[in-house]
Structure formats: structure tokens, C-alpha cells
Motif scaffolding. Structure first.
Motif, short mmCIF file in Angstrom:
data_model
loop_
_atom_site.label_atom_id
_atom_site.label_comp_id
_atom_site.label_asym_id
_atom_site.label_seq_id
_atom_site.Cartn_x
_atom_site.Cartn_y
_atom_site.Cartn_z
N PRO A 77 0.65 -1.09 -0.02
CA PRO A 77 0.49 0.36 -0.12
C PRO A 77 0.77 1.19 -0.24
O PRO A 77 0.60 2.08 -0.12
CB PRO A 77 -1.06 0.05 1.45
CG PRO A 77 0.11 -1.03 2.40
CD PRO A 77 0.29 -2.10 1.31
N ARG A 78 2.01 1.43 0.76
CA ARG A 78 3.03 2.55 0.46
C ARG A 78 3.50 1.63 -0.29
O ARG A 78 5.21 2.65 -0.04
CB ARG A 78 3.44 2.66 1.98
CG ARG A 78 2.45 3.08 2.77
CD ARG A 78 2.92 3.08 4.27
NE ARG A 78 3.08 4.81 4.11
CZ ARG A 78 3.15 5.57 5.27
NH1 ARG A 78 3.10 5.85 6.21
NH2 ARG A 78 3.98 6.84 5.18
N PHE A 79 3.59 1.60 -1.47
CA PHE A 79 5.43 1.61 -2.30
C PHE A 79 5.55 2.48 -3.20
O PHE A 79 6.53 2.77 -2.70
CB PHE A 79 4.73 0.45 -3.34
CG PHE A 79 5.99 0.29 -4.51
CD1 PHE A 79 6.94 -0.89 -4.15
CD2 PHE A 79 5.68 0.41 -5.88
CE1 PHE A 79 8.06 -1.01 -5.12
CE2 PHE A 79 6.92 0.05 -6.73
CZ PHE A 79 7.53 -0.38 -6.59
N LEU A 80 4.60 3.27 -3.98
CA LEU A 80 5.28 4.38 -4.46
C LEU A 80 5.83 5.26 -3.03
O LEU A 80 7.04 6.08 -3.78
CB LEU A 80 3.77 5.26 -4.99
CG LEU A 80 2.85 4.61 -5.64
CD1 LEU A 80 2.22 5.18 -6.37
CD2 LEU A 80 4.15 4.27 -7.32
N GLU A 81 5.66 5.48 -2.13
CA GLU A 81 6.56 6.05 -1.37
C GLU A 81 7.40 5.67 -0.63
O GLU A 81 9.07 6.41 -0.36
CB GLU A 81 5.50 6.56 0.35
CG GLU A 81 4.29 7.41 -0.23
CD GLU A 81 3.36 7.19 1.26
OE1 GLU A 81 3.63 7.87 2.17
OE2 GLU A 81 2.74 5.89 2.07
N MET A 82 7.86 4.42 -0.43
CA MET A 82 8.30 3.31 -0.25
C MET A 82 9.72 4.39 -1.70
O MET A 82 11.06 4.29 -1.42
CB MET A 82 8.50 2.52 -0.31
CG MET A 82 8.07 2.07 1.15
SD MET A 82 7.52 0.02 0.91
CE MET A 82 7.18 -0.17 2.52
N LEU A 83 9.18 4.07 -2.37
CA LEU A 83 9.53 4.14 -4.19
C LEU A 83 10.69 5.66 -4.29
O LEU A 83 11.83 5.68 -4.59
CB LEU A 83 9.79 3.91 -5.07
CG LEU A 83 9.70 4.37 -6.27
CD1 LEU A 83 10.90 2.80 -6.66
CD2 LEU A 83 9.37 4.53 -7.85
N THR A 84 9.92 7.03 -3.31
CA THR A 84 10.49 7.89 -3.12
C THR A 84 11.84 7.82 -2.25
O THR A 84 12.79 9.30 -2.50
CB THR A 84 9.15 9.08 -2.94
OG1 THR A 84 8.41 8.86 -3.68
CG2 THR A 84 9.74 10.60 -3.02
#
Length: 337
Positions: free
Chosen positions: A111-118
Motif C-alpha cells: 500500500p505504500r510502495f510509491l512512497e517507498m520508491l521515492t
């Protein structure tokens, strides 16, 4: 080059110019590392060059050959706090060159992959995503490009096709291929270099006819490499599918031409070793890689991330998870020291 002499009782004295040039002082920790033609003297500091981060063990597919079918580990997502601790810990590794977001789950379902990527992109190192590609839609592709992800590796083989069918995804293959093409088209439309694409394929008796078609598919997609791997069977039934100990090497056609911007590159296939047995090389050691599980546990290689059985030559073998430490309990640099 400065000469170092071994004195009585194994004592070493470094030349004064060497000490001054490298800023050595009392208490500086150094280590000797064996190299091909002797010993190299290096600073004793965290030396990981690559980090593999398993952000989740959950998946949107249920592949029959996956270790998730038989392992004894609890499933879960990496918490945001754990991921923050991992990324902060990686800042202590001056030689870090690449972070790979993957593992035995599908990272894009976190659910927080995009935040992790950033957050991971802030490390300023190479970034790789390993995925089955089903969730790589236009919105996701845009975020991947914004985070300067430079490599995407797609798992695509007959095992995944079967899983598409089980999940009632009749257009699964087309969806994945369309997602990859769109990712590249979006990059070019924005004046960016498209991420380097690779295909992962597990070879078995039942899918050998696919292997010959892979270079052509890779060329159509603009993929620059294919990684072939042998099946590690986790059930007696799957053991009949293995190709180990063939007298003939795996037959793979040659590479393919690939145009990237103004460059003409040559695609390559990385074929697996076909003989089972002791092997005195480990790519994780050679890469100086660390593996970080979803719960913060740090392991030395993918094979030791989880506990599971496998079958070889009719015998059941057990693998037990091996953890060097957990980022919840101590800094990553201390774990890896």
C-alpha cells in the motif's frame, strides 16, 4: 606504490607517506582482503555494494512452483518504520551502488510502495524493480519514471501464464506486455531514457519450446537481457520438471540488436548452470549484496531469506532461514560489520 614489510612477530609498519596520503591515524581500522594475485589493504567499513529489499511477501498471483506454496514463514508487508530504518541504514554504506525492490512477493501491491520508491530514490544509487508487471499501469509507470527507476525485471514464463488463468485473467500476458510498452513510450514522450528491461524465465521440461521464442519477444519489447533459471522444486511432483544434469547445455539462440536512443546495443541471455552440485562462487558475495526481509531481518542471500523444503534426486532437503540481525534491534552497519 608503497612497500609494506612484515617485521618480527608479524608486526606491520606503514610508510609515513602512505599514512599521510590516506589520512590514517591511531585507531584507524584496516583489513586485508584476499584478491586474485595477493592481498589488498582496505578500510574496515561497511562495504555492501547492493541491497535487495523485500517489501512484502504477499502476491497478486498464486504460482504453483513458488516457494510461498510451502514455506513456514508468516506473510506480511514491511512496515513504513522498518523501511525508513533500512534506507537510513543504507546511507552508512559509501560503496552502495544499487537497490533492488523485490523478493518473493509482488512489491507493487504494497500500500505504500510509491512512497517507498521515492524514499529509496533519495539514496542516489541505481534502482531496480522486480515484478510480474500486472499492476504496472499508466499511473504507476509515471511514478516509476519520476523516481528515476533505471531497471525493471519482469517475471514472465509458463508458470505465470497458468497463474493468470487461475486468477481468471484471460488477457494476462497481453496486459503485462502492454504495460511494458507503455512504460517505454511514456519515457520517450517525456524525453527520458526508458528503464532497462529484463525478462526472468524459469526453465522446465514442459516449457523448453518457449526458450527459443524469448529473444524475439525481448527484441519486440526492447528488453536488453533475459535471465534463465532452473526450477527448484518444492514438491516431489515438480521434481520431474527439472533439467539438472543434462549432458547437453541449454540451447539458447544468439542475442538481438536493440536501439536505445542513439546507441545500438546487443541483448544477451544469461543461461543457468546445468550441473547440480557444489559451486565455489556466489553471486551475492561477488556483488557484496545484502538481503533485507519484510520484517527487517538481514540475510546473506535470497536462498536463506525463508524456511522451506525442496527436492533433489528424490531427497527432501530443508532450508532454514538465516538472519544476521534485525534493523529494529541494531543499525544496519553494525549488522553487516
Amino acid at each position: 606504490m608503497s612497500e609494506i614489510r612484515i617485521e618480527e612477530h608479524g608486526r606491520l609498519t606503514l610508510p609515513a607517506d602512505y599514512v599521510a596520503r590516506h589520512g590514517l591515524e591511531a585507531g584507524t581500522r584496516l583489513v586485508f582482503e584476499p584478491i586474485e594475485d595477493g592481498l589488498a589493504l582496505r578500510f574496515a567499513r561497511p562495504d555492501a555494494r547492493r541491497a535487495y529489499i523485500e517489501v512484502t511477501t504477499r502476491c497478486n498471483l498464486n504460482c504453483a512452483v513458488c516457494v510461498r506454496q510451502v514455506w513456514r514463514d508468516d506473510p506480511g508487508d514491511m512496515s513504513w518504520e522498518t523501511f525508513q530504518a533500512v534506507i537510513e541504514g543504507l546511507r552508512a554504506f559509501p560503496e552502495l551502488r544499487r537497490v533492488t525492490l523485490g523478493g518473493f512477493g509482488e512489491p507493487l501491491i504494497h500500500p505504500r510502495f510509491l512512497e517507498m520508491l521515492t524514499l529509496a530514490a533519495g539514496l542516489g544509487v541505481g534502482m531496480t524493480l522486480t515484478t510480474n508487471g500486472l499492476l504496472l499501469d499508466e499511473a504507476m509507470a509515471e511514478r516509476l519514471l519520476d523516481a528515476h527507476l533505471d531497471t525493471v525485471v519482469i517475471s514472465l514464463d509458463t508458470v505465470h501464464v497458468q497463474a493468470y488463468q487461475q486468477a481468471r485473467l484471460t488477457d494476462g500476458v497481453d496486459r503485462v506486455l502492454d504495460n511494458l510498452r507503455r512504460l517505454q513510450e511514456m519515457a520517450r514522450a517525456q524525453g527520458r531514457v526508458p528503464p532497462r528491461l529484463g525478462l526472468e524465465f524459469v526453465v522446465m521440461h514442459s516449457n523448453l519450446e518457449w526458450v527459443e521464442q524469448l529473444p524475439n519477444l525481448a527484441q519486440q519489447l526492447g528488453a536488453s537481457f533475459i535471465i534463465l533459471s532452473n526450477l527448484l522444486p518444492h514438491t516431489p511432483e515438480l521434481a520431474t520438471e527439472t533439467l539438472y544434469d543434462q549432458e547437453q547445455p541449454l540451447q539458447v539462440s544468439g542475442g538481438w540488436a536493440l536501439k536505445v536512443g542513439d546507441w545500438l546495443l546487443w541483448g544477451v541471455v544469461r543461461a543457468p548452470r546445468m550441473k547440480w552440485g557444489a559451486w565455489r562462487r556466489c553471486r551475492f558475495i561477488e556483488e557484496r549484496a545484502m538481503i533485507i526481509g519484510w520484517d527487517g531481518g538481514v540475510s546473506p542471500c535470497y536462498a536463506l531469506m525463508h524456511s522451506y523444503p525442496y527436492y533433489i534426486y528424490g531427497r527432501r532437503k530443508e532450508v532454514s532461514r538465516h538472519v544476521l540481525g534485525n534493523v529494529y534491534e541494531q543499525p544496519l552497519a553494525d549488522i553487516w560489520a
